[in-house]
Design an enzyme around this catalytic site. Structure first.
Site, PDB file in Angstrom:
ATOM      1  N   SER A  87      33.493  -9.920 -15.352  1.00 35.68           N
ATOM      2  CA  SER A  87      33.680 -11.339 -15.688  1.00 35.68           C
ATOM      3  C   SER A  87      32.382 -12.003 -16.146  1.00 35.68           C
ATOM      4  CB  SER A  87      34.248 -12.097 -14.486  1.00 35.68           C
ATOM      5  OG  SER A  87      33.407 -11.944 -13.360  1.00 35.68           O
ATOM      6  N   HIS A  88      31.254 -11.568 -15.599  1.00 33.43           N
ATOM      7  CA  HIS A  88      29.947 -12.132 -15.955  1.00 33.43           C
ATOM      8  C   HIS A  88      28.987 -10.987 -16.245  1.00 33.43           C
ATOM      9  CE1 HIS A  88      31.889 -15.328 -13.685  1.00 33.43           C
ATOM     10  NE2 HIS A  88      30.991 -16.191 -14.096  1.00 33.43           N
ATOM     11  N   ASN A  89      28.183 -11.156 -17.276  1.00 33.04           N
ATOM     12  CA  ASN A  89      27.204 -10.125 -17.628  1.00 33.04           C
ATOM     13  C   ASN A  89      26.007 -10.809 -18.279  1.00 33.04           C
ATOM     14  OD1 ASN A  89      25.913  -7.742 -18.180  1.00 33.04           O
ATOM     15  ND2 ASN A  89      27.406  -6.983 -19.663  1.00 33.04           N
TER      16      ASN A  89
END
Length: 329
Positions: A87-89
């Site tokens: 979901s987040h990178n």
């Protein structure tokens, strides 16, 4: 008006037949005007998305924060982004330079650890650490666009009810993940497709929330477009015997949106993670100074994000998870 509206819908967007009408009454405005404001803020990319925010663990998914040490960061990020549970990178200014959150579905054949190992091998990571949540103190992304909130806040502690998930709940989980449209009845399609009434929609959404499965239904903003140009992941080396008490203190700061206790490693002695948002770097660092005075850490470190490679909600119970494993495992 816009700032009041943004503060309100970050806290909760009502799951009702005519939610903009309810919000308008709270703001002494009218429904049509608020819909226009909402559409304008979406077009200006200030509002990112308005949808359900679910608790990954409550849905049976295993998740973790992961940090990779890589040379070819762009190719590594591109591959990691192919996983539907990422979901987040972000690129962060640390020798562990690629940080991402990943979740795997309950019946994953690989599981979380093997998935991360496969990714590390695929991107030629020189090293990596897996940092699952031991204790979550706070997850509450509500940017104070008006700047009138107190510096500290009382943390909410809710009792969860037991809820056996029925087919209707799974359908609601899938559909409430979708971004709403700027129309008078944004939930009309859900009600029609599932052949339910609005009272049932509201009741079952509330049941999901009471069970801790649905954290809240709310708007998420584009931080920088909303004026919050600085955010830092700040990690703290603290006495692990007192980590629970210290974590509560850190989480009580309004500028802290996320606060977690995670495992330590010989190469990573920082069990306490906090995400801090501010309009300027100086503002963020002033919050850190205040926290430092209160908790007296052994050490701490700023991990500023330098590039965002991915930020999007996970689509739970999607076929994409099985397709990814089939393709790469």
């Amino acid at each position: 008006m816009e700032k009041d509206f943004l503060n309100l819908i970050q806290k909760e967007f009502p799951i009702e037949e005519r939610p903009f009408e309810i919000l308008a009454k709270k703001l002494n405005s009218d429904e049509d005007k608020l819909i226009e404001i909402y559409k304008k803020l979406k077009d200006e990319k200030i509002i990112r998305q308005t949808s359900a925010i679910f608790d990954t663990k409550s849905l049976g998914y295993k998740s973790s924060l992961v940090a990779f040490m890589v040379d070819d960061i762009e190719n590594a990020a591109n591959f990691i982004n192919t996983h539907p549970g990422v979901s987040h990178n972000y690129e962060r200014d640390n020798e562990f330079n690629l940080w991402f959150t990943i979740a795997v579905e309950p019946d994953s054949k690989l599981g979380l650890e093997k998935t991360v190992e496969l990714m590390a091998k695929k991107v030629n990571a020189k090293d990596f650490i897996v940092l699952p949540t031991i204790k979550m103190f706070k997850i509450k992304v509500q940017l104070d666009v008006k700047g009138d909130r107190a510096k500290k806040e009382k943390l909410e502690k809710k009792k969860k009810i037991e809820l056996k998930l029925e087919p209707l709940h799974f359908e609601l989980i899938k559909r409430l993940q979708e971004d709403i449209e700027p129309v008078k009845k944004p939930f009309e399609k859900i009600v029609r497709d599932l052949n339910i009434d609005y009272e049932t929609l509201k009741k079952e959404a509330q049941n999901l929330q009471n069970a801790g499965i649905l954290r809240r239904f709310a708007s998420i903003l584009y931080h920088r477009r909303a004026g919050f140009n600085a955010n830092a992941m700040v990690v703290w080396s603290v006495d692990e015997k007192n980590a629970l008490e210290i974590g509560e203190k850190v989480a009580s700061f309004t500028a802290v949106s996320h606060c977690y206790l995670r495992p330590t490693y010989p190469k990573w002695p920082y069990p306490l993670f906090s995400m801090i948002h501010g309009k300027t770097k100086e503002e963020v660092e002033n919050v850190v100074k205040d926290i430092k005075k209160e908790i007296n850490p052994k050490d701490y470190k700023y991990l500023y994000s330098t590039r965002e490679f991915k930020k999007q909600r996970i689509k739970y119970f999607s076929d994409e998870f099985k397709e990814w494993e089939k393709k790469y495992a």
